[in-house]
Design a protein around this motif. Structure first.
Motif, PDB file in Angstrom:
ATOM      1  N   GLY A  29      -1.684 -14.597   5.468  1.00 61.34           N
ATOM      2  CA  GLY A  29      -2.215 -16.286   6.018  1.00 61.34           C
ATOM      3  C   GLY A  29      -2.995 -16.185   4.202  1.00 61.34           C
ATOM      4  N   THR A  30      -4.052 -16.606   4.676  1.00 60.44           N
ATOM      5  CA  THR A  30      -5.476 -16.663   3.528  1.00 60.44           C
ATOM      6  C   THR A  30      -6.194 -15.801   3.288  1.00 60.44           C
ATOM      7  OG1 THR A  30      -6.835 -17.828   5.024  1.00 60.44           O
ATOM      8  CG2 THR A  30      -5.465 -19.391   4.560  1.00 60.44           C
ATOM      9  N   LEU A  31      -5.708 -14.702   3.852  1.00 54.40           N
ATOM     10  CA  LEU A  31      -6.638 -13.404   2.985  1.00 54.40           C
ATOM     11  C   LEU A  31      -5.938 -13.031   2.163  1.00 54.40           C
ATOM     12  CD1 LEU A  31      -9.272 -11.445   4.071  1.00 54.40           C
ATOM     13  CD2 LEU A  31      -7.431 -10.317   5.602  1.00 54.40           C
ATOM     14  N   LYS A  32      -6.476 -12.289   1.153  1.00 56.65           N
ATOM     15  CA  LYS A  32      -5.959 -11.372  -0.014  1.00 56.65           C
ATOM     16  C   LYS A  32      -6.646 -10.341  -0.447  1.00 56.65           C
ATOM     17  CE  LYS A  32      -9.069 -14.093  -3.309  1.00 56.65           C
ATOM     18  NZ  LYS A  32      -8.625 -15.297  -4.259  1.00 56.65           N
ATOM     19  N   VAL A  33      -6.918  -9.650  -1.002  1.00 59.58           N
ATOM     20  CA  VAL A  33      -6.930  -8.294  -1.517  1.00 59.58           C
ATOM     21  C   VAL A  33      -7.731  -8.827  -3.243  1.00 59.58           C
ATOM     22  CG1 VAL A  33      -6.109  -6.088  -1.861  1.00 59.58           C
ATOM     23  CG2 VAL A  33      -5.576  -6.518   0.179  1.00 59.58           C
ATOM     24  N   VAL A  34      -8.619  -8.793  -3.142  1.00 57.89           N
ATOM     25  CA  VAL A  34      -8.706  -8.935  -4.231  1.00 57.89           C
ATOM     26  C   VAL A  34      -9.279  -7.367  -5.441  1.00 57.89           C
ATOM     27  CG1 VAL A  34     -11.106  -8.955  -5.514  1.00 57.89           C
ATOM     28  CG2 VAL A  34     -10.799 -10.507  -3.700  1.00 57.89           C
ATOM     29  N   PHE A  35      -9.627  -6.365  -5.144  1.00 61.58           N
ATOM     30  CA  PHE A  35      -9.854  -5.288  -6.325  1.00 61.58           C
ATOM     31  C   PHE A  35      -9.289  -3.642  -4.085  1.00 61.58           C
ATOM     32  CE2 PHE A  35     -11.787  -1.722  -7.487  1.00 61.58           C
ATOM     33  CZ  PHE A  35     -12.201  -1.520  -8.718  1.00 61.58           C
ATOM     34  N   ALA A  36      -9.015  -2.955  -4.661  1.00 64.08           N
ATOM     35  CA  ALA A  36      -8.534  -1.193  -4.109  1.00 64.08           C
ATOM     36  C   ALA A  36      -8.409  -0.625  -5.047  1.00 64.08           C
ATOM     37  CB  ALA A  36      -7.076  -2.067  -2.954  1.00 64.08           C
ATOM     38  N   CYS A  37      -8.946   0.426  -5.081  1.00 65.50           N
ATOM     39  CA  CYS A  37      -9.279   1.695  -5.110  1.00 65.50           C
ATOM     40  C   CYS A  37      -9.278   2.755  -4.514  1.00 65.50           C
ATOM     41  CB  CYS A  37     -10.604   1.941  -6.424  1.00 65.50           C
ATOM     42  SG  CYS A  37     -11.041   3.431  -7.102  1.00 65.50           S
ATOM     43  N   VAL A  38      -7.961   3.816  -4.901  1.00 68.89           N
ATOM     44  CA  VAL A  38      -7.488   4.853  -4.068  1.00 68.89           C
ATOM     45  C   VAL A  38      -8.441   5.996  -4.507  1.00 68.89           C
ATOM     46  CG1 VAL A  38      -6.008   6.493  -3.767  1.00 68.89           C
ATOM     47  CG2 VAL A  38      -5.185   3.985  -4.094  1.00 68.89           C
ATOM     48  N   PRO A  39      -9.132   6.227  -5.680  1.00 65.29           N
ATOM     49  CA  PRO A  39      -9.912   7.329  -5.765  1.00 65.29           C
ATOM     50  C   PRO A  39     -11.027   6.958  -4.704  1.00 65.29           C
ATOM     51  CG  PRO A  39      -9.100   6.414  -7.815  1.00 65.29           C
ATOM     52  CD  PRO A  39      -8.533   5.891  -7.120  1.00 65.29           C
ATOM     53  N   ALA A  40     -11.785   6.206  -4.633  1.00 65.17           N
ATOM     54  CA  ALA A  40     -12.965   5.714  -4.442  1.00 65.17           C
ATOM     55  C   ALA A  40     -12.874   5.501  -2.992  1.00 65.17           C
ATOM     56  CB  ALA A  40     -13.695   4.236  -5.551  1.00 65.17           C
ATOM     57  N   GLY A  41     -11.819   5.635  -2.408  1.00 64.30           N
ATOM     58  CA  GLY A  41     -11.814   4.652  -1.313  1.00 64.30           C
ATOM     59  C   GLY A  41     -12.187   2.844  -0.823  1.00 64.30           C
ATOM     60  N   VAL A  42     -12.137   2.493  -1.655  1.00 64.44           N
ATOM     61  CA  VAL A  42     -12.675   1.250  -1.103  1.00 64.44           C
ATOM     62  C   VAL A  42     -11.944  -0.137  -1.263  1.00 64.44           C
ATOM     63  CG1 VAL A  42     -15.089   1.417  -1.715  1.00 64.44           C
ATOM     64  CG2 VAL A  42     -13.118   0.947  -4.049  1.00 64.44           C
TER      65      VAL A  42
END
Length: 117
Positions: free
Chosen positions: A52-65
């Motif tokens: 729906g309207t939710l989106k991933v703005v930023f993702a970083c695997v090493p930091a787990g965020v």
């Protein structure tokens, strides 16, 4: 002429206030994920927009965020956080998700720090 100018300025002011209210209501929500993997990140990046309207703005695997935003109508940060945690539930066990007050800027800094180690 003066009344027209006053009405025009009032209209611009109202539009500006509405735009600012919408932006502040849709501030991104960041979450920490313990042992975040590239497979999880890739799945989230591919599948979350389909919800729906939710989106991933930023993702970083090493930091787990991971930081979520919304393209939908104005919603509170709490409503966005609930949507984000529900979306994560498909790929990530709830006990690995730490709710925090991480901002987009904070997530970017955490990622940079994790990559420098």
């Amino acid at each position: 002429m003066s009344a027209t100018l006053t009405r025009g300025l009032a209209l611009i002011g109202l539009i500006s206030i509405g735009a600012l209210a919408r932006l502040s209501a849709q501030a991104p929500v960041g979450l920490h994920i313990a042992s975040f993997t590239t497979t999880e990140r890739d799945s989230l990046m591919r599948e979350v927009p389909k919800t729906g309207t939710l989106k991933v703005v930023f993702a970083c695997v090493p930091a787990g965020v991971i930081v979520f935003g919304s393209d939908g109508p104005s919603a509170s940060r709490e409503a966005l956080r609930v949507q984000a945690v529900q979306a994560l539930g498909t790929w990530v066990a709830e006990d690995r998700i730490t709710d925090g007050t991480i901002t987009l800027h904070g997530a970017e800094q955490a990622c940079e720090t994790a990559r420098d180690q």
